[in-house]
Scaffold this active site. Structure first.
Site, PDB file in Angstrom:
ATOM      1  N   LYS A 197       7.795  -3.864 -12.739  1.00  0.00           N
ATOM      2  CA  LYS A 197       6.421  -4.294 -12.999  1.00  0.00           C
ATOM      3  C   LYS A 197       5.461  -3.256 -12.444  1.00  0.00           C
ATOM      4  O   LYS A 197       5.470  -2.956 -11.258  1.00  0.00           O
ATOM      5  CB  LYS A 197       6.119  -5.648 -12.351  1.00  0.00           C
ATOM      6  CG  LYS A 197       4.773  -6.181 -12.856  1.00  0.00           C
ATOM      7  CD  LYS A 197       4.208  -7.298 -12.027  1.00  0.00           C
ATOM      8  CE  LYS A 197       3.469  -6.858 -10.819  1.00  0.00           C
ATOM      9  NZ  LYS A 197       2.236  -6.059 -11.066  1.00  0.00           N
ATOM     10  N   GLU A 273       8.459  -0.621   1.036  1.00  0.00           N
ATOM     11  CA  GLU A 273       7.748   0.591   1.471  1.00  0.00           C
ATOM     12  C   GLU A 273       6.281   0.194   1.522  1.00  0.00           C
ATOM     13  O   GLU A 273       5.662  -0.003   0.483  1.00  0.00           O
ATOM     14  CB  GLU A 273       8.043   1.720   0.474  1.00  0.00           C
ATOM     15  CG  GLU A 273       7.778   3.084   1.057  1.00  0.00           C
ATOM     16  CD  GLU A 273       6.395   3.561   0.730  1.00  0.00           C
ATOM     17  OE1 GLU A 273       5.504   3.354   1.582  1.00  0.00           O
ATOM     18  OE2 GLU A 273       6.198   4.128  -0.358  1.00  0.00           O
ATOM     19  N   CYS A 307       0.060   5.927   1.146  1.00  0.00           N
ATOM     20  CA  CYS A 307       0.525   5.081   2.249  1.00  0.00           C
ATOM     21  C   CYS A 307       0.750   5.902   3.516  1.00  0.00           C
ATOM     22  O   CYS A 307       0.551   5.409   4.614  1.00  0.00           O
ATOM     23  CB  CYS A 307       1.791   4.353   1.842  1.00  0.00           C
ATOM     24  SG  CYS A 307       2.993   5.430   1.071  1.00  0.00           S
ATOM     25  N   GLU A 403      -5.316  -0.220   7.975  1.00  0.00           N
ATOM     26  CA  GLU A 403      -5.108   0.678   6.832  1.00  0.00           C
ATOM     27  C   GLU A 403      -6.320   0.592   5.900  1.00  0.00           C
ATOM     28  O   GLU A 403      -6.648  -0.488   5.402  1.00  0.00           O
ATOM     29  CB  GLU A 403      -3.839   0.303   6.063  1.00  0.00           C
ATOM     30  CG  GLU A 403      -3.630   1.248   4.895  1.00  0.00           C
ATOM     31  CD  GLU A 403      -2.331   1.034   4.142  1.00  0.00           C
ATOM     32  OE1 GLU A 403      -2.060  -0.106   3.737  1.00  0.00           O
ATOM     33  OE2 GLU A 403      -1.597   2.027   3.954  1.00  0.00           O
TER      34      GLU A 403
HETATM   35  P1  NAD Z   1      -0.573  -5.165  -3.436  1.00  0.00           P
HETATM   36  O1  NAD Z   1       0.456  -5.036  -2.397  1.00  0.00           O
HETATM   37  O2  NAD Z   1      -1.253  -6.475  -3.584  1.00  0.00           O
HETATM   38  O3  NAD Z   1       0.009  -4.790  -4.873  1.00  0.00           O
HETATM   39  C1  NAD Z   1       1.102  -3.935  -5.075  1.00  0.00           C
HETATM   40  C2  NAD Z   1       1.955  -4.501  -6.196  1.00  0.00           C
HETATM   41  O4  NAD Z   1       2.432  -5.800  -5.834  1.00  0.00           O
HETATM   42  C3  NAD Z   1       1.219  -4.685  -7.514  1.00  0.00           C
HETATM   43  O5  NAD Z   1       2.096  -4.374  -8.576  1.00  0.00           O
HETATM   44  C4  NAD Z   1       0.887  -6.166  -7.515  1.00  0.00           C
HETATM   45  O6  NAD Z   1       0.707  -6.716  -8.794  1.00  0.00           O
HETATM   46  C5  NAD Z   1       2.113  -6.746  -6.861  1.00  0.00           C
HETATM   47  N1  NAD Z   1       1.905  -8.042  -6.220  1.00  0.00           N
HETATM   48  C6  NAD Z   1       0.757  -8.542  -5.703  1.00  0.00           C
HETATM   49  N2  NAD Z   1       0.996  -9.770  -5.186  1.00  0.00           N
HETATM   50  C7  NAD Z   1       2.300 -10.040  -5.387  1.00  0.00           C
HETATM   51  C8  NAD Z   1       3.135 -11.148  -5.062  1.00  0.00           C
HETATM   52  N3  NAD Z   1       2.678 -12.207  -4.428  1.00  0.00           N
HETATM   53  N4  NAD Z   1       4.441 -11.088  -5.406  1.00  0.00           N
HETATM   54  C9  NAD Z   1       4.943  -9.998  -6.024  1.00  0.00           C
HETATM   55  N5  NAD Z   1       4.203  -8.934  -6.369  1.00  0.00           N
HETATM   56  C10 NAD Z   1       2.888  -8.942  -6.044  1.00  0.00           C
HETATM   57  O7  NAD Z   1      -1.627  -4.045  -3.209  1.00  0.00           O
HETATM   58  P2  NAD Z   1      -3.105  -3.994  -3.801  1.00  0.00           P
HETATM   59  O8  NAD Z   1      -3.796  -5.312  -3.776  1.00  0.00           O
HETATM   60  O9  NAD Z   1      -3.022  -3.336  -5.088  1.00  0.00           O
HETATM   61  O10 NAD Z   1      -3.765  -3.083  -2.687  1.00  0.00           O
HETATM   62  C11 NAD Z   1      -4.140  -3.693  -1.463  1.00  0.00           C
HETATM   63  C12 NAD Z   1      -3.858  -2.801  -0.308  1.00  0.00           C
HETATM   64  O11 NAD Z   1      -2.476  -2.488  -0.247  1.00  0.00           O
HETATM   65  C13 NAD Z   1      -4.525  -1.446  -0.358  1.00  0.00           C
HETATM   66  O12 NAD Z   1      -5.833  -1.511   0.071  1.00  0.00           O
HETATM   67  C14 NAD Z   1      -3.658  -0.650   0.537  1.00  0.00           C
HETATM   68  O13 NAD Z   1      -4.024  -0.855   1.881  1.00  0.00           O
HETATM   69  C15 NAD Z   1      -2.292  -1.214   0.298  1.00  0.00           C
HETATM   70  N6  NAD Z   1      -1.490  -0.412  -0.659  1.00  0.00           N
HETATM   71  C16 NAD Z   1      -0.436   0.269  -0.163  1.00  0.00           C
HETATM   72  C17 NAD Z   1       0.316   1.054  -1.017  1.00  0.00           C
HETATM   73  C18 NAD Z   1       1.483   1.867  -0.535  1.00  0.00           C
HETATM   74  O14 NAD Z   1       1.877   2.800  -1.197  1.00  0.00           O
HETATM   75  N7  NAD Z   1       2.089   1.507   0.587  1.00  0.00           N
HETATM   76  C19 NAD Z   1      -0.001   1.134  -2.357  1.00  0.00           C
HETATM   77  C20 NAD Z   1      -1.064   0.380  -2.850  1.00  0.00           C
HETATM   78  C21 NAD Z   1      -1.791  -0.392  -1.982  1.00  0.00           C
END
Ligand code: NAD
Length: 510
Positions: A197, A273, A307, A403
């Site tokens: 996804k 990760e 990250c 972060e």
């Molecule tokens: P997120 O963790 O919410 O989303 C990442 C992925 O997880 C997306 O594909 C999303 O659709 C999916 N997701 C969201 N909720 C889920 C759930 N309950 N079950 C399964 N999958 C789910 O991240 P975000 O909202 O896009 O960004 C928020 C914060 O996360 C950012 O501000 C940043 O601090 C952090 N972030 C970290 C990374 C990294 O590489 N470690 C990448 C993106 C964002």
């Protein structure tokens, strides 16, 4: 690839688009299940917004629970065929994937830039890494093997490494194509099938990748399935009993939900990760010109949406003032703007939510420290933010501990190596660390004692598929990349046969 739609293809699952740099192509918009683009069962679609213009690029289908069910059925069929192919055949197929990515690299980079907001030059680098990752894991296909274990002269014992089955991946929006390759390449090398996804902000290149697979018929249909959708679709993947393993990259908050979801369903294996607040340490004896470049790249690369970004800068007291002067001069020279402009260093933040979040942190930082550079959005259209540096920040300040995931650096002074280590290790996170010094013993001392999954000495963001990547503490579980990630995609089976020997002791011959 995307431009060459074969006769009989479901044309309604493509939209002809022209990118800002004038490349006209056919963008797939369906869910990719069982080797075909299909509509979501609900018929729902969602908008894909360009972060550099805030305009809609297109709409794509949105996956729900029923689509995840269909993808699992397809992935089980894919697994049955893919896992029966010889390791050599699988390796050849993954090399072909790498070749197709290279053949279409400019289109991939263009669409990644349009969808994500990163500078085109950076997207080109990402695409190179994606092809390299598929090549690297293609090489592993025929090197995964078990072993014979000698125990006694009555039994023959061996250990098998077997694929797990249908795996799931949930990826973020900061490196859409690179994250796809980090998950799909090792999963397939180990003989598994995959349901991935993409992130809701950046679904386009994963769909282009799916379209490209039509030119790699050696990979059976259903081996790779790509779903666009929101967190709810991610939740359905996590909860599905047919999925045996999840690889997730994203926020620590979502990582926790995924661990809980796995525990509440079939105890699927989980690797995470997650976030970071990585320290970057500059000692008095560092080569200052090089350290300045490394520090700026460490924090502002990919608009700070990394990250492992070096977000906490620790500068030794002897060079503190000089280093800040140098840092300021170079930071002010960085050009942020239209990601298709070849003269820009950095582009736009990827989505409105993230843009607003970073601006809130910047407002907070203005209360907690002094602004050395930046501190504002750029222009009125597009999610552009100035490279922002705060000095005189307390180590416990919000901007120095949470972060931010944007172009915001907090600078803190330190006395000696042990103090730098104490400060570096105070964080709840432990993804990466940078050290800048000309004294190798000092560098190795820090590398040994810093609690992070990666340490870069006199460099930063120097990723390579051969090196494992992942975090200590709240930065995650398990490792991506390298040989190490393969363990996440393999089961281990011990086989013991009575009555025959591996050759220990005297043979029982007549
Ligand atoms: P997120 O963790 O919410 O989303 C990442 C992925 O997880 C997306 O594909 C999303 O659709 C999916 N997701 C969201 N909720 C889920 C759930 N309950 N079950 C399964 N999958 C789910 O991240 P975000 O909202 O896009 O960004 C928020 C914060 O996360 C950012 O501000 C940043 O601090 C952090 N972030 C970290 C990374 C990294 O590489 N470690 C990448 C993106 C964002």
């Amino acid at each position: 690839m995307a431009t060459a739609i074969k006769k009989g293809s479901a044309l309604q699952f493509y939209k002809e688009l022209t990118s800002p740099n004038n490349i006209t192509y056919k963008q797939p918009i369906g869910l990719y299940i069982g080797g075909e683009f299909v509509a979501s069962k609900s018929g729902k679609v969602f908008d894909v917004i360009s972060p550099s213009t805030e305009e809609r690029i297109t709409q794509v289908y949105e996956a729900g629970d029923a689509d995840v069910d269909s993808a699992v059925i397809a992935a089980e069929k894919g697994f049955a065929k893919w896992s029966e192919m010889t390791p050599y055949e699988r390796g050849c197929a993954l090399i072909k994937v790498a070749e197709k990515i290279e053949e279409n690299s400019e289109l991939f980079a263009t669409v990644e830039t349009w969808d994500n907001g990163k500078a085109l030059s950076m997207a080109r680098d990402d695409v190179k890494l994606v092809a390299q990752t598929f090549r690297y894991y293609a090489g592993w296909c025929d090197k995964i093997s078990g072993k014979v274990v000698e125990i006694d002269n009555d039994t023959f014992n061996y250990i098998r490494r077997e694929p797990i089955g249908v795996c799931g991946a949930i990826i973020p929006w900061n490196f859409p194509l690179a994250m796809l390759s980090w998950k799909i390449a090792p999963a397939l090398a180990a003989g598994n099938s995959m349901i991935l996804k993409s992130a809701e902000s950046t679904p386009l290149t994963a769909l282009l990748f799916a379209d490209m697979l039509r030119e790699v018929p050696e990979i059976p249909k259903g081996t790779i399935n790509i779903l666009s959708g929101y967190g709810a679709a991610g939740g359905a993947i996590v909860a599905h009993p047919g999925i045996k393993k999840i690889a997730f990259t994203g926020s620590t908050a979502t990582g926790r939900k995924i661990l809980k979801g796995a525990a509440d369903s079939n105890l699927k294996k989980v690797t995470l990760e997650l976030g970071g607040k990585s320290p970057n340490i500059v000692f008095n004896d560092a080569k200052l010109d090089e350290a300045v470049e490394s520090v700026l790249f460490g924090i502002f690369y990919n608009q700070g949406e990394v990250c492992c970004a070096g977000t906490r800068l620790f500068v030794q007291e002897g060079i503190y003032d000089t280093f800040l002067e140098m840092l300021k001069k170079r930071a002010l020279e960085l050009k942020v703007g239209d990601p298709f402009d070849p003269t820009v260093s950095y582009g736009a933040q990827t989505n409105k939510l993230q843009f607003d979040k970073v601006l809130e942190y910047i407002a907070q930082g203005k209360k907690e420290g002094k602004v050395l550079t930046g501190g504002s959005r750029i222009g009125e259209k597009g999610f552009y933010i100035e490279p922002t540096i705060f000095t005189d920040v307390d180590r416990n300040a919000v901007v120095a501990t949470e972060e931010i995931f944007g172009p915001v650096l907090s600078v803190i002074k330190f006395k000696d190596a042990d103090e730098a280590l104490k400060f570096a290790n105070e964080s709840d996170y432990g993804l990466a660390a940078g050290v800048h010094t000309t004294n190798i013993e000092k560098a190795l001392y820090v590398a040994q004692h810093v609690k992070s999954g990666t340490v870069w000495i006199n460099t930063y963001h120097a990723m390579h598929p051969q090196l494992p990547f992942g975090g200590y503490k709240l930065s995650g579980n398990g490792r991506e990349l390298g040989e190490e990630v393969l363990n996440n995609y393999l089961e281990t089976k011990a086989v013991r046969i009575a009555g025959i020997s591996t050759g220990l002791g005297a043979p029982k011959l007549n």
